[in-house]
Motif scaffolding. Structure first.
Motif: not given
Length: 196
Positions: A33-39
């Motif tokens: 979820l953190r990587r999806i938000g960053e992406a």
């Protein structure tokens, strides 16, 4: 009195630590979820930068071909993270909580390969295209005024490019590599426990 204990039998008789797969999946979910938000944030910012490049081209059309090539190179540089993060988003959304443990781990290893490619090839190409694009773009505007202004503007641009290449890029690589490698060590431990 003789002590005839068989240490090997005692060692084999101990229960092996079982991987807490639910805790691992929760940790993976938080990371994803953190990587999806960053992406998503990076994709939105890069699309805004591309829109700014198109706006500059249409509102203030450049006279030199070098300036146009610079805008195209900068937009291509901004398009690389959009493409790369788009691929990573598909992989992160592919992590389904109801799939088997082996399939889940295989998908995580695909994400690991994509992150490695993104960290090294895409980021280096991104900085290269942006450096060339901004250098070519600024040439027309820097030397259209006075020679002193042009030299000052080019010096500032070269300083900015050097800061990007030798300060910001290594820090970004190190930070992303450290957080992802810590995460993947935990995943590899879990994968090894599952294979035993």
């Amino acid at each position: 009195m003789r002590n005839d204990m068989d240490m090997r039998a005692l060692w084999k008789g101990q229960p092996a630590p079982v991987a807490d797969l639910d805790a691992m999946r929760r940790r993976i979910r938080r990371f994803a979820l953190r990587r999806i938000g960053e992406a998503c944030a990076v994709i939105v910012l890069m699309m805004a930068a591309i829109a700014a490049g198109v706006l500059i081209w249409t509102c203030w059309p450049p006279r030199l071909m070098l300036t146009r090539v610079g805008i195209v190179l900068a937009c291509a540089g901004f398009m690389l993270p959009v493409w790369s993060y788009g691929r990573a988003l598909r992989l992160y959304y592919g992590l389904k909580p109801d799939c088997s443990n082996r399939d889940y781990m295989d998908r995580l290893l695909k994400i690991k390969r994509e992150e490695y490619r993104q960290r090294h090839a895409v980021l280096n190409l991104y900085f290269l295209l942006l450096s060339l694009g901004f250098a070519l773009y600024s040439y027309e505007y820097a030397f259209s005024r006075s020679f002193c202004f042009g030299v000052t503007a080019c010096s500032i641009l070269l300083l900015w490019i050097a800061l990007n290449w030798f300060v910001f890029r290594p820090r970004l690589l190190k930070r992303r590599s450290r957080s992802f490698s810590d995460f993947m060590k935990c995943v590899e431990r879990c994968r090894n426990q599952l294979s035993e």
